[in-house]
Design an enzyme around this catalytic site. Structure first.
Site, mmCIF file in Angstrom:
data_model
loop_
_atom_site.group_PDB
_atom_site.id
_atom_site.type_symbol
_atom_site.label_atom_id
_atom_site.label_comp_id
_atom_site.label_asym_id
_atom_site.label_seq_id
_atom_site.Cartn_x
_atom_site.Cartn_y
_atom_site.Cartn_z
ATOM 1 N N GLY A 47 0.840 -1.198 0.000
ATOM 2 C CA GLY A 47 0.000 0.000 0.000
ATOM 3 C C GLY A 47 0.868 1.238 0.000
ATOM 4 N N GLU A 190 -4.894 -9.512 -11.278
ATOM 5 C CA GLU A 190 -4.253 -8.235 -10.921
ATOM 6 C C GLU A 190 -4.774 -7.138 -11.840
ATOM 7 O OE1 GLU A 190 -2.636 -5.190 -9.643
ATOM 8 O OE2 GLU A 190 -1.872 -6.938 -8.542
ATOM 9 N N ALA A 237 -10.565 -8.994 -9.214
ATOM 10 C CA ALA A 237 -11.035 -10.208 -8.536
ATOM 11 C C ALA A 237 -12.528 -10.161 -8.241
ATOM 12 C CB ALA A 237 -10.255 -10.412 -7.240
ATOM 13 N N GLN A 257 -4.142 -11.842 -1.944
ATOM 14 C CA GLN A 257 -3.129 -10.926 -1.419
ATOM 15 C C GLN A 257 -3.257 -9.543 -2.031
ATOM 16 O OE1 GLN A 257 0.764 -11.544 0.053
ATOM 17 N NE2 GLN A 257 0.682 -13.732 -0.282
ATOM 18 N N THR A 258 -4.487 -9.106 -2.280
ATOM 19 C CA THR A 258 -4.678 -7.688 -2.574
ATOM 20 C C THR A 258 -4.314 -6.909 -1.312
ATOM 21 O OG1 THR A 258 -6.983 -7.860 -1.882
ATOM 22 C CG2 THR A 258 -6.538 -8.088 -4.237
ATOM 23 N N ALA A 260 -5.827 -5.187 0.699
ATOM 24 C CA ALA A 260 -7.114 -4.808 1.288
ATOM 25 C C ALA A 260 -6.978 -4.271 2.703
ATOM 26 C CB ALA A 260 -8.060 -6.011 1.273
ATOM 27 N N TYR A 316 -4.844 -14.645 3.435
ATOM 28 C CA TYR A 316 -3.387 -14.545 3.520
ATOM 29 C C TYR A 316 -2.945 -13.275 4.253
ATOM 30 C CZ TYR A 316 0.985 -16.724 2.225
ATOM 31 O OH TYR A 316 2.182 -17.402 2.269
ATOM 32 N N CYS A 404 15.847 -17.497 4.466
ATOM 33 C CA CYS A 404 15.478 -18.889 4.731
ATOM 34 C C CYS A 404 14.944 -18.979 6.151
ATOM 35 C CB CYS A 404 16.636 -19.862 4.502
ATOM 36 S SG CYS A 404 17.932 -19.790 5.720
ATOM 37 N N GLY A 486 0.848 -5.157 7.639
ATOM 38 C CA GLY A 486 0.151 -6.354 7.170
ATOM 39 C C GLY A 486 -1.349 -6.210 7.115
#
EC number: 4.2.1.49
Length: 549
Positions: A47, A190, A237, A257-258, A260, A316, A404, A486
């Site tokens: 964002g 997208e 979407a 995983q927009t 939002a 997500y 990792c 997030g």
């Protein structure tokens, strides 16, 4: 004229030591055009997640770091350098607080008022804490998530299965490659063509189309042939998902995983182009938000219908369920979150997204550390597979870096080994070691990292505060504490740390403490909540918990 920022390479210092050169280079690296989503506006990812409040603040941070002494600490308040204090060589060189608001005022509306007045900045997680390394930073976590889905439902592989998702920004952009690395097929919706092009250019995406029928044809052919493939569909979407339901086309897995978490800047309403959306967002933000809410409702209702028809679905971590719930979708939380569903056990044993970057800019430094991590943990076949895949598939963005997932004990052992390599001259320059805030003990986020905790402690925010203070006390090079990463303003608090392995004896002592204690608190947090695997891990590593003595 647009400024182009890139971190210096090589061993020539602009600052007085590597302890201050490192935060300067990593701040600059966050704004490298290869790394940042919108570097001209200081936006890194997620964002409006920024590296600095404005260009004046950026310049002043760099200027201050260049003169900072080894016993001084720079304080950064929401992307603005506010003070330098005399501390000690054990203290962090930089302390960062981003986006933090008193809980009663912690909402997007009030945040934006303060942002308009130039008083605050949205730091996301690693944007404002200067340790974003491009899409690779989330790639292994995304890979691990889809691997966990495959293991739970499909016999350990996504071969012959397909995933429907949306959002190819700096976080969501990891999804196509993560799915194909698990041998699956993915259709990623997208609306911003630039994001599709960015994923194609970085090798995270195979192909794209703006035609749904063509996209489905490619997906279905690849599924039939059990051939990994990632397809981006230039569309919305909230238009596509209901259409798939209408046609009776149900994917094996559905997620999203927009961005939002920030409905004003991170989600585009259905029925309009990206350019039309930008215009409306600027001219009539209230109308824009109304249309966003309508679209999110359609989007989530379609996912719920797919779930009823057999798709494995999960959110997500972008808080889209809450947004839908607030606007009438009362069963939105029938969609599980990905952390309790797939990641919690890893967190409970202290495993999380450990990352490091080569300050030299030389990829060979990363390849040498890749070799070292595999030498140290030869029993970990999953780690070996990941490193080999990353070497083949991941293109560098900015300074060469690697991620990792390592656990309690492993992080400290590897960090000390890196420091020894620097000391012996095996690497061209020091290495910075950090992590995402999205880690085992550094976040309070009831709709993501701490959703559905065993003891009901989802919203307890003492833990990330303890994490930040512990990292300061242990000798981290820079420490950050943020709000809203997030899932958006009002929904999370989280801490980050970065430490420099410069080959010195002092760095050895700091690394041993920081890389033991940082993850150790994550194990403690989960043990305190009653997770048996965390209690066992705490005992195995002699973590002292008075209430368990």
């Amino acid at each position: 004229m647009e400024r182009i920022i890139r971190a210096p390479r090589g061993t020539t210092l602009s600052c007085k030591s590597w302890q201050t050169e490192a935060p300067m280079r990593m701040l600059m690296n966050n704004l490298d055009p290869e790394v940042a989503r919108d570097p001209a506006n200081l936006i890194v990812y997620g964002g409006t997640g920024r590296a600095a409040r404005n260009w004046q603040c950026f310049d002043k941070i760099v200027e201050t770091l260049k003169t900072l002494e080894m016993d001084e600490t720079l304080l950064v308040q929401s992307g603005k350098p506010v003070a330098v204090f005399k501390t000690s060589e054990w203290a962090p060189r930089v302390l960062i607080a981003n986006s933090n608001l008193v809980p009663k005022w912690a909402n997007w509306e009030y945040f934006r008022e303060l942002e308009e007045r130039g008083l605050i900045m949205y730091g996301q997680m690693t944007a404002g804490s200067w340790i974003y390394i491009g899409t690779q930073g989330i790639l292994q976590g995304t890979y691990e998530t889809f691997y966990a889905v495959a293991k739970k439902y499909f016999g350990g592989t996504l071969k012959g299965k397909w995933v429907l998702t949306a959002g190819l920004g700096e976080m969501g952009g990891a999804q196509p490659l993560a799915v194909t690395l698990n041998d699956g097929v993915v259709l990623a919706v997208e609306i911003d063509k630039r994001m599709i092009e960015r994923r194609l250019n970085t090798g995270y995406l195979d192909t794209w189309t703006d035609n749904l029928d063509e996209a489905l044809e490619m997906v279905q052919k690849a599924v039939k042939e059990e051939r990994p493939l990632s397809v981006a569909l230039l569309a919305n979407a909230a238009d596509v998902h209901p259409e798939l339901v209408k046609r009776g086309i149900i994917p094996d897995i559905v997620t999203d995983q927009t961005a939002a978490h920030d409905p004003l800047t991170g989600y585009v309403p259905a029925g309009m182009s990206f350019e039309e959306a930008l215009k409306l967002r600027k001219e009539n933000p209230q109308k824009y938000l109304e249309l966003v809410y309508e679209s999110v409702v359609k989007h989530i209702n379609a996912i719920l219908e797919m779930q009823k028809q057999g798709a494995k679905v999960f959110e997500y971590g972008n808080n889209i369920r809450r947004l839908a719930y607030d606007h009438g979708v009362k069963d939105a939380f029938n969609i599980p979150g990905y952390v309790p569903e797939y990641i919690r056990d890893l967190f409970a044993e202290g495993k999380g997204p450990f990352r490091w970057a080569a300050l030299s800019g030389n990829p060979e430094d990363i390849y040498k550390t890749d070799k070292k991590v595999l030498e140290l943990f030869p029993y970990d076949d999953h780690l070996r597979k990941w490193i080999e895949l990353a070497q083949k598939k991941v293109k560098w963005q900015g300074l060469p870096a690697r991620i990792c997932w390592l656990g309690q004990g492993e992080r400290a052992e590897f960090g000390l080994a890196i420091n020894e390599m620097v000391k012996k001259g095996e690497l061209e320059a020091p290495i910075v070691i950090g992590r995402d805030h999205h880690d085992t003990g550094s976040v309070a986020s009831p709709y993501r990292e701490t959703e559905a905790m065993k003891d009901g402690s989802d919203a307890i925010a003492d833990w990330p505060i303890l994490n930040a203070m512990l990292n300061v006390a242990s000798g981290a090079t820079w420490v950050s504490f943020h709000h809203g990463g997030g899932v958006g303003i009002g929904y999370s608090l989280h801490a980050g740390m970065v430490i420099v392995a410069d080959g010195t004896d002092l760095a050895h002592k700091k690394l041993e403490r920081v890389l033991t204690n940082d993850v150790g608190l994550g194990v403690v947090r989960h043990a305190d909540a009653g997770y048996e695997i965390a209690i066992e891990t705490a005992k195995k590593h002699n973590l002292r918990m008075p209430m368990l003595d």
